[in-house]
Enzyme design. Structure first.
Site, PDB file in Angstrom:
ATOM      1  CG  HIS A 269      -2.094   0.931   1.031  1.00  0.00           C
ATOM      2  ND1 HIS A 269      -1.964   2.287   0.981  1.00  0.00           N
ATOM      3  CD2 HIS A 269      -3.415   0.678   0.856  1.00  0.00           C
ATOM      4  CE1 HIS A 269      -3.144   2.841   0.793  1.00  0.00           C
ATOM      5  NE2 HIS A 269      -4.041   1.882   0.704  1.00  0.00           N
ATOM      6  CG  ASP A 328      -8.849  -4.367  -1.321  1.00  0.00           C
ATOM      7  OD1 ASP A 328      -9.958  -4.157  -0.814  1.00  0.00           O
ATOM      8  OD2 ASP A 328      -8.315  -3.589  -2.121  1.00  0.00           O
TER       9      ASP A 328
HETATM   10  N1  ACO Z   1       3.460  -7.944  -4.248  1.00  0.00           N
HETATM   11  C1  ACO Z   1       4.794  -8.060  -4.447  1.00  0.00           C
HETATM   12  N2  ACO Z   1       5.632  -7.013  -4.386  1.00  0.00           N
HETATM   13  C2  ACO Z   1       5.118  -5.813  -4.148  1.00  0.00           C
HETATM   14  C3  ACO Z   1       3.725  -5.623  -3.942  1.00  0.00           C
HETATM   15  C4  ACO Z   1       2.882  -6.758  -4.003  1.00  0.00           C
HETATM   16  N3  ACO Z   1       1.573  -6.659  -3.827  1.00  0.00           N
HETATM   17  N4  ACO Z   1       3.498  -4.314  -3.728  1.00  0.00           N
HETATM   18  C5  ACO Z   1       4.673  -3.702  -3.787  1.00  0.00           C
HETATM   19  N5  ACO Z   1       5.663  -4.605  -4.054  1.00  0.00           N
HETATM   20  C6  ACO Z   1       7.101  -4.348  -4.160  1.00  0.00           C
HETATM   21  C7  ACO Z   1       7.438  -3.683  -5.484  1.00  0.00           C
HETATM   22  O1  ACO Z   1       7.698  -4.637  -6.484  1.00  0.00           O
HETATM   23  C8  ACO Z   1       8.661  -2.871  -5.107  1.00  0.00           C
HETATM   24  O2  ACO Z   1       9.759  -3.748  -5.047  1.00  0.00           O
HETATM   25  P1  ACO Z   1      11.215  -3.257  -5.590  1.00  0.00           P
HETATM   26  O3  ACO Z   1      11.568  -2.101  -4.704  1.00  0.00           O
HETATM   27  O4  ACO Z   1      12.080  -4.432  -5.413  1.00  0.00           O
HETATM   28  O5  ACO Z   1      10.999  -2.842  -7.015  1.00  0.00           O
HETATM   29  C9  ACO Z   1       8.367  -2.450  -3.664  1.00  0.00           C
HETATM   30  O6  ACO Z   1       7.459  -3.397  -3.156  1.00  0.00           O
HETATM   31  C10 ACO Z   1       7.747  -1.067  -3.563  1.00  0.00           C
HETATM   32  O7  ACO Z   1       6.659  -1.032  -4.452  1.00  0.00           O
HETATM   33  P2  ACO Z   1       6.050   0.256  -5.105  1.00  0.00           P
HETATM   34  O8  ACO Z   1       5.812  -0.023  -6.566  1.00  0.00           O
HETATM   35  O9  ACO Z   1       6.863   1.472  -4.779  1.00  0.00           O
HETATM   36  O10 ACO Z   1       4.688   0.357  -4.344  1.00  0.00           O
HETATM   37  P3  ACO Z   1       3.507   1.342  -4.651  1.00  0.00           P
HETATM   38  O11 ACO Z   1       3.328   2.237  -3.505  1.00  0.00           O
HETATM   39  O12 ACO Z   1       3.690   2.047  -5.951  1.00  0.00           O
HETATM   40  O13 ACO Z   1       2.325   0.306  -4.871  1.00  0.00           O
HETATM   41  C11 ACO Z   1       0.327  -0.840  -4.771  1.00  0.00           C
HETATM   42  C12 ACO Z   1       1.180   0.246  -4.118  1.00  0.00           C
HETATM   43  C13 ACO Z   1       0.016  -0.440  -6.218  1.00  0.00           C
HETATM   44  C14 ACO Z   1      -0.977  -0.964  -3.990  1.00  0.00           C
HETATM   45  C15 ACO Z   1       1.096  -2.179  -4.752  1.00  0.00           C
HETATM   46  O14 ACO Z   1       1.471  -2.496  -3.441  1.00  0.00           O
HETATM   47  C16 ACO Z   1       0.319  -3.325  -5.395  1.00  0.00           C
HETATM   48  O15 ACO Z   1       0.353  -3.480  -6.618  1.00  0.00           O
HETATM   49  N6  ACO Z   1      -0.404  -4.141  -4.573  1.00  0.00           N
HETATM   50  C17 ACO Z   1      -1.222  -5.226  -5.097  1.00  0.00           C
HETATM   51  C18 ACO Z   1      -2.597  -4.720  -5.494  1.00  0.00           C
HETATM   52  C19 ACO Z   1      -3.447  -4.391  -4.282  1.00  0.00           C
HETATM   53  O16 ACO Z   1      -3.581  -5.181  -3.360  1.00  0.00           O
HETATM   54  N7  ACO Z   1      -4.076  -3.221  -4.347  1.00  0.00           N
HETATM   55  C20 ACO Z   1      -4.998  -2.768  -3.299  1.00  0.00           C
HETATM   56  C21 ACO Z   1      -4.404  -1.639  -2.533  1.00  0.00           C
HETATM   57  S1  ACO Z   1      -5.478  -1.134  -1.232  1.00  0.00           S
HETATM   58  C22 ACO Z   1      -6.706  -0.257  -1.993  1.00  0.00           C
HETATM   59  O17 ACO Z   1      -6.520   0.386  -2.979  1.00  0.00           O
HETATM   60  C23 ACO Z   1      -8.007  -0.356  -1.453  1.00  0.00           C
END
Ligand code: ACO
Length: 392
Positions: A269, A328
């Site tokens: 998140h 979620d």
């Molecule tokens: N699974 C695996 N790795 C992840 C996940 C995940 N769900 N989320 C983040 N990461 C990793 C990224 O790959 C990144 O790794 P790296 O540094 O080695 O490249 C690191 O964690 C940081 O990730 P960011 O891209 O900076 O995270 P961001 O803040 O942009 O993403 C997001 C947030 C889009 C919600 C992401 O965590 C994601 O895609 N989650 C899965 C989808 C999800 O569950 N969404 C619901 C969110 S809650 C809501 O909206 C109600």
């Protein structure tokens, strides 16, 4: 060919995804990562879940204060009175494919409603509250009707004595929720009702900032919410858990996902990735899910246990970079425990979050400023136009 080098575009930092930028001031929702708490209008969300009704929370978010007994009665009465939908909407639902995505059905029905009413932004707070209360009341009814029509079941009429969450469950499932199921539906409705400037809420205020109307802002917000990185994740979570199938498979599943650099749904998140406490909504939903799973047993308990194992596995592998469960994960599980088909999950998120969207739009309009950020151009300039006949 030269690359664009305008002086005013040099050295300017690009905030990809607007990460870490404040774009607004609000009195609606505060996320305190130090204490691991979320506040709606200053009230601890955990306490609201425990003690308040959905109607009280909706009133709080919309009007800025907890209602007194008379205000609550009047607000609840208005919500109950508006539960009936026009027969032309029912005809519309009957025309749709049975497997249409329910969140699209909601979007279409709001569009239909606002188009018929010729709803426009007159600047009248009264008109906007009217529309808001109408939509908050009617959207669960539309969803329940679509569910039953698409399954070839008779529609179930609303019941006066049921509050908002109980009536929705009753109209969809055709039976009254038992106390544990009721607690689950109410908790989901309250927890999903707001979460500061989520993508869908930002989308809503972006649209509203052009002085477009509230209905258009909500339609846009619904489109944002549908995405799997946002509200669509609760659907993906359930499908993922069903695909995993057994607790034993969790470790392998997570390992392979990480190796393939794929996102694991229900984890990570933007707002919580630098907080060691994680998403405060997770433990609240988890406890309600545990209660319901233990009560129902069988395949329901199995799904809960897979989720719990996923939580441990992902947190131990990715927790150091801030990837922990988000709202979620257990919201998806809870909806499964309530026998809601996964395709309906984002729509259920929407019928709750509409309260937050409205609250934020009305607040933004108090000091409206057109949202119009910049993008830094990095392409070529000065290219020579080549007539079509001379192009390769
Ligand atoms: N699974 C695996 N790795 C992840 C996940 C995940 N769900 N989320 C983040 N990461 C990793 C990224 O790959 C990144 O790794 P790296 O540094 O080695 O490249 C690191 O964690 C940081 O990730 P960011 O891209 O900076 O995270 P961001 O803040 O942009 O993403 C997001 C947030 C889009 C919600 C992401 O965590 C994601 O895609 N989650 C899965 C989808 C999800 O569950 N969404 C619901 C969110 S809650 C809501 O909206 C109600």
């Amino acid at each position: 060919m030269s690359l664009c080098q305008h002086a005013d575009e040099q050295g300017k930092k690009v905030f990809w995804g607007l990460e870490g930028l404040y774009v607004n001031e609000t009195e609606i929702c505060y996320i305190d990562n130090d204490s691991g708490k979320i506040y709606y209008r200053g009230y601890d969300l955990e306490e609201l879940v425990k003690y308040a009704s959905f109607e009280e929370v909706a009133y709080l978010l919309l009007y800025g204060k907890l209602p007194n007994a008379r205000e609550l009665e009047e607000f609840s009465r208005q919500l109950r009175a508006r539960r009936f939908i026009d027969s032309s909407v029912i005809d519309l639902l009957k025309m749709l494919p049975a497997d249409a995505y329910p969140i699209d059905v909601l979007r279409l029905s709001i569009d239909y409603y606002c188009t018929r009413k010729k709803f426009i932004n007159t600047g009248s707070l009264k008109d906007n509250y009217e529309l808001a209360i109408d939509l908050i009341s009617k959207l669960p009814v539309v969803l329940a009707y679509f569910y039953r029509i698409s399954k070839g079941l008779d529609v179930v009429l609303p019941r006066e004595e049921f509050d908002h969450p109980a009536n929705f469950y009753y109209m969809m499932m055709g039976r009254e929720p038992d106390p544990v199921e009721y607690e689950a539906v109410k908790t989901i409705f309250i927890i999903y009702a707001d979460h500061s400037l989520a993508n869908s809420t930002f989308t809503a205020i972006t649209v509203a900032s052009t002085l477009s109307d509230l209905g258009s802002a909500i339609i846009a917000a619904l489109s944002s919410l549908k995405g799997p990185l946002h509200g669509g994740a609760n659907r993906e979570v359930v499908n993922m858990i069903l695909e995993i199938g057994d607790e034993e498979n969790v470790e392998k599943f997570v390992k392979e996902k990480i190796e393939r650099k794929e996102r694991i749904m229900g984890f990570g998140h933007r707002v919580y990735k630098s907080s060691s406490r994680g998403d405060p909504r997770v433990p609240i939903l988890k406890e309600v899910a545990r209660k319901l799973a233990e009560k129902k047993g069988g395949k329901y308990l199995k799904v809960f246990k897979i989720a719990e194992r996923l939580e441990n596995e992902v947190t131990s592998r990715l927790g150091s970079k801030g990837v922990r469960p988000n709202v979620d994960l257990y919201a998806g599980v809870l909806l499964y425990l309530l026998d809601i088909p996964p395709d309906y999950n984002p729509a259920i998120f929407a019928i709750s979050r509409i309260v937050g969207w409205v609250a934020h739009v009305l607040e933004y309009w108090k000091h409206n400023r057109l949202i119009r950020p910049l993008e830094r151009y990095v392409g070529p300039i000065g290219l020579k136009y080549v007539p079509l006949s001379e192009r390769e």
